[in-house]
Design a protein around this motif. Structure first.
Motif, PDB file in Angstrom:
ATOM      1  N   MET A 228       0.858  -1.198   0.000  1.00 19.07           N
ATOM      2  CA  MET A 228       0.000   0.000   0.000  1.00 19.07           C
ATOM      3  C   MET A 228       0.889   1.242   0.000  1.00 19.07           C
ATOM      4  N   GLY A 229       1.028   1.843  -1.179  1.00 21.41           N
ATOM      5  CA  GLY A 229       1.908   2.993  -1.356  1.00 21.41           C
ATOM      6  C   GLY A 229       3.098   2.594  -2.212  1.00 21.41           C
ATOM      7  N   LEU A 230       2.955   2.771  -3.547  1.00 27.22           N
ATOM      8  CA  LEU A 230       4.069   2.418  -4.451  1.00 27.22           C
ATOM      9  C   LEU A 230       5.209   3.420  -4.282  1.00 27.22           C
ATOM     10  N   GLY A 231       4.859   4.704  -4.239  1.00 30.87           N
ATOM     11  CA  GLY A 231       5.887   5.747  -4.093  1.00 30.87           C
ATOM     12  C   GLY A 231       6.988   5.572  -5.120  1.00 30.87           C
ATOM     13  N   ASN A 232       8.216   5.541  -4.632  1.00 28.21           N
ATOM     14  CA  ASN A 232       9.385   5.367  -5.487  1.00 28.21           C
ATOM     15  C   ASN A 232       9.532   3.920  -5.982  1.00 28.21           C
ATOM     16  N   GLY A 233       8.840   3.003  -5.311  1.00 32.77           N
ATOM     17  CA  GLY A 233       8.883   1.588  -5.719  1.00 32.77           C
ATOM     18  C   GLY A 233       9.872   0.746  -4.942  1.00 32.77           C
ATOM     19  N   ARG A 234      10.501   1.343  -3.902  1.00 31.02           N
ATOM     20  CA  ARG A 234      11.526   0.601  -3.156  1.00 31.02           C
ATOM     21  C   ARG A 234      10.969  -0.645  -2.478  1.00 31.02           C
ATOM     22  N   THR A 235       9.872  -0.484  -1.738  1.00 25.31           N
ATOM     23  CA  THR A 235       9.365  -1.649  -1.005  1.00 25.31           C
ATOM     24  C   THR A 235       8.714  -2.644  -1.966  1.00 25.31           C
ATOM     25  N   TYR A 236       8.081  -2.136  -3.015  1.00 28.45           N
ATOM     26  CA  TYR A 236       7.521  -3.049  -4.023  1.00 28.45           C
ATOM     27  C   TYR A 236       8.641  -3.898  -4.625  1.00 28.45           C
TER      28      TYR A 236
ATOM     29  N   ILE B  28      -1.034  -0.571  -4.552  1.00 26.80           N
ATOM     30  CA  ILE B  28      -2.016   0.522  -4.622  1.00 26.80           C
ATOM     31  C   ILE B  28      -1.288   1.860  -4.508  1.00 26.80           C
ATOM     32  N   ASP B  29      -1.631   2.764  -5.383  1.00 23.85           N
ATOM     33  CA  ASP B  29      -1.199   4.168  -5.244  1.00 23.85           C
ATOM     34  C   ASP B  29      -2.106   5.016  -6.129  1.00 23.85           C
ATOM     35  N   ARG B  30      -2.314   6.228  -5.691  1.00 22.37           N
ATOM     36  CA  ARG B  30      -3.151   7.114  -6.512  1.00 22.37           C
ATOM     37  C   ARG B  30      -2.394   7.624  -7.734  1.00 22.37           C
ATOM     38  N   VAL B  31      -1.058   7.551  -7.674  1.00 21.58           N
ATOM     39  CA  VAL B  31      -0.245   7.998  -8.823  1.00 21.58           C
ATOM     40  C   VAL B  31       0.845   6.963  -9.137  1.00 21.58           C
TER      41      VAL B  31
ATOM     42  N   GLN C 143      -4.437   1.653  -9.483  1.00 20.52           N
ATOM     43  CA  GLN C 143      -4.214   3.099  -9.405  1.00 20.52           C
ATOM     44  C   GLN C 143      -5.503   3.792  -9.001  1.00 20.52           C
ATOM     45  N   GLY C 144      -5.457   4.449  -7.856  1.00 18.44           N
ATOM     46  CA  GLY C 144      -6.629   5.155  -7.367  1.00 18.44           C
ATOM     47  C   GLY C 144      -6.541   5.333  -5.870  1.00 18.44           C
ATOM     48  N   GLU C 145      -7.629   5.816  -5.305  1.00 15.27           N
ATOM     49  CA  GLU C 145      -7.689   6.008  -3.850  1.00 15.27           C
ATOM     50  C   GLU C 145      -7.737   4.641  -3.166  1.00 15.27           C
ATOM     51  N   ALA C 146      -7.116   4.584  -2.001  1.00 18.60           N
ATOM     52  CA  ALA C 146      -6.912   3.304  -1.332  1.00 18.60           C
ATOM     53  C   ALA C 146      -8.212   2.553  -1.044  1.00 18.60           C
ATOM     54  N   VAL C 147      -9.192   3.239  -0.484  1.00 16.47           N
ATOM     55  CA  VAL C 147     -10.387   2.501  -0.035  1.00 16.47           C
ATOM     56  C   VAL C 147     -11.101   1.822  -1.206  1.00 16.47           C
TER      57      VAL C 147
ATOM     58  N   TYR D 141       1.774  -1.497   4.789  1.00 16.24           N
ATOM     59  CA  TYR D 141       1.083  -0.198   4.790  1.00 16.24           C
ATOM     60  C   TYR D 141       2.109   0.921   4.841  1.00 16.24           C
ATOM     61  N   ASP D 142       2.156   1.713   3.768  1.00 19.00           N
ATOM     62  CA  ASP D 142       3.114   2.830   3.735  1.00 19.00           C
ATOM     63  C   ASP D 142       2.482   4.062   3.083  1.00 19.00           C
ATOM     64  N   PHE D 143       1.185   4.293   3.391  1.00 21.80           N
ATOM     65  CA  PHE D 143       0.537   5.525   2.952  1.00 21.80           C
ATOM     66  C   PHE D 143       0.924   6.641   3.920  1.00 21.80           C
TER      67      PHE D 143
ATOM     68  N   ALA E 288      -4.617   9.026  11.795  1.00 17.07           N
ATOM     69  CA  ALA E 288      -6.081   8.998  11.649  1.00 17.07           C
ATOM     70  C   ALA E 288      -6.481   8.243  10.379  1.00 17.07           C
ATOM     71  N   GLU E 289      -5.748   8.469   9.296  1.00 10.29           N
ATOM     72  CA  GLU E 289      -6.080   7.779   8.038  1.00 10.29           C
ATOM     73  C   GLU E 289      -5.881   6.269   8.185  1.00 10.29           C
ATOM     74  N   ALA E 290      -4.785   5.889   8.834  1.00  7.85           N
ATOM     75  CA  ALA E 290      -4.497   4.453   9.014  1.00  7.85           C
ATOM     76  C   ALA E 290      -5.581   3.792   9.864  1.00  7.85           C
TER      77      ALA E 290
HETATM   78  C1  LIG Z   1       5.649   7.048   1.529  1.00  8.15           C
HETATM   79  S1  LIG Z   1       5.128   6.798  -0.114  1.00  8.15           S
HETATM   80  C2  LIG Z   1       5.387   5.063  -0.340  1.00  8.15           C
HETATM   81  C3  LIG Z   1       6.832   4.704  -0.465  1.00  8.15           C
HETATM   82  C4  LIG Z   1       7.075   3.311  -0.990  1.00  8.15           C
HETATM   83  N1  LIG Z   1       6.651   2.292  -0.061  1.00  8.15           N
HETATM   84  C5  LIG Z   1       8.538   3.115  -1.371  1.00  8.15           C
HETATM   85  O1  LIG Z   1       9.198   2.258  -0.780  1.00  8.15           O
HETATM   86  O2  LIG Z   1       9.016   3.806  -2.275  1.00  8.15           O
HETATM   87  C6  LIG Z   1       3.393   6.924   0.041  1.00  8.15           C
HETATM   88  C7  LIG Z   1       2.646   6.743  -1.256  1.00  8.15           C
HETATM   89  O3  LIG Z   1       1.274   6.480  -0.936  1.00  8.15           O
HETATM   90  C8  LIG Z   1       0.424   7.162  -1.821  1.00  8.15           C
HETATM   91  N2  LIG Z   1      -0.819   7.420  -1.069  1.00  8.15           N
HETATM   92  C9  LIG Z   1      -0.932   8.037   0.140  1.00  8.15           C
HETATM   93  N3  LIG Z   1      -2.207   8.019   0.575  1.00  8.15           N
HETATM   94  C10 LIG Z   1      -2.933   7.359  -0.378  1.00  8.15           C
HETATM   95  C11 LIG Z   1      -4.289   6.998  -0.517  1.00  8.15           C
HETATM   96  N4  LIG Z   1      -5.187   7.324   0.436  1.00  8.15           N
HETATM   97  N5  LIG Z   1      -4.684   6.323  -1.620  1.00  8.15           N
HETATM   98  C12 LIG Z   1      -3.787   5.998  -2.582  1.00  8.15           C
HETATM   99  N6  LIG Z   1      -2.469   6.297  -2.514  1.00  8.15           N
HETATM  100  C13 LIG Z   1      -2.049   6.974  -1.429  1.00  8.15           C
HETATM  101  C14 LIG Z   1       1.179   8.421  -2.241  1.00  8.15           C
HETATM  102  O4  LIG Z   1       0.783   8.804  -3.544  1.00  8.15           O
HETATM  103  C15 LIG Z   1       2.639   7.971  -2.164  1.00  8.15           C
HETATM  104  O5  LIG Z   1       3.125   7.602  -3.435  1.00  8.15           O
END
Ligand SMILES: C[S@@+](CC[C@H](N)C(=O)[O-])C[C@H]1O[C@@H](n2cnc3c(N)ncnc32)[C@H](O)[C@@H]1O
Length: 158
Positions: A35-43, A58-61, A77-81, A99-101, A111-113
């Motif tokens: 949960m949270g692709l970000g840079n892609g490190r954990t993926y 999952i990631d919105r971007v 790709q989209g909002e988490a829920v 979980y890394d949002f 609060a979001e978590a």
């Molecule tokens: C801290 S980064 C993840 C880093 C990633 N685990 C890595 O190792 O590179 C958090 C990511 O979660 C996404 N994100 C945060 N809240 C979100 C949500 N509610 N729904 C979808 N994506 C979300 C952000 O767009 C961001 O790319």
């Protein structure tokens, strides 16, 4: 502690926690979810240590390093829920979730978590492990691997 030291400790805890969880789920059927692709490190780490598992992300971007772009079919790709609800409605069961949002604002991230915890629980296989950078609610908290200072990374059983 310098920000560099703090970041290194967080990354070490993240990696050690994921390695520990990968060993915990050996022999248990199910997919993996980042949960949270970000840079892609954990993926990238998850697909390396669990090459025989399907790894959903999952990631919105989509803004990861080019070497870490997930297969289209596995990237939600989209909002988490709604993305979690889609996984659930398609009947996928997750045995290891990470979980890394977050926005980097502690109060909002906590609060979001907490708000997202029930929908995360709904996609988990019974006994599956959640490794999390934020506190979740409604799961059994686990000690996790040795050497991770309390609270730095969190571990739960579904
Ligand atoms: C801290 S980064 C993840 C880093 C990633 N685990 C890595 O190792 O590179 C958090 C990511 O979660 C996404 N994100 C945060 N809240 C979100 C949500 N509610 N729904 C979808 N994506 C979300 C952000 O767009 C961001 O790319």
């Amino acid at each position: 502690m310098s920000r560099l030291d703090s970041m290194l400790r967080r990354f070490t805890a993240q990696r050690d926690g994921l390695n520990w969880a990968a060993a915990e789920i050996a022999g248990v059927a199910g997919d993996v979810l980042d949960m949270g692709l970000g840079n892609g490190r954990t993926y990238d780490h998850l697909r390396e240590i669990l090459p025989d598992r399907r790894v959903w992300v999952i990631d919105r971007v989509l803004q990861c390093h080019p070497s870490c772009v997930p297969p289209e079919a596995d990237f939600l790709q989209g909002e988490a829920v709604p993305m979690l609800e889609r996984l659930k409605s398609e009947g996928h069961k997750i045995v290891l979730a990470h979980y890394d949002f977050g926005f980097g604002v502690k109060e909002q991230d906590v609060a979001e978590a907490a708000a997202m915890s029930p929908v995360i629980a709904s996609v988990m296989a019974k006994g599956g492990i959640v490794v999390s950078g934020q506190p979740l609610v409604g799961f059994e908290e686990l000690k996790g691997p040795e050497g991770i200072p309390e609270g730095r990374y969190l571990f739960y059983r579904a």
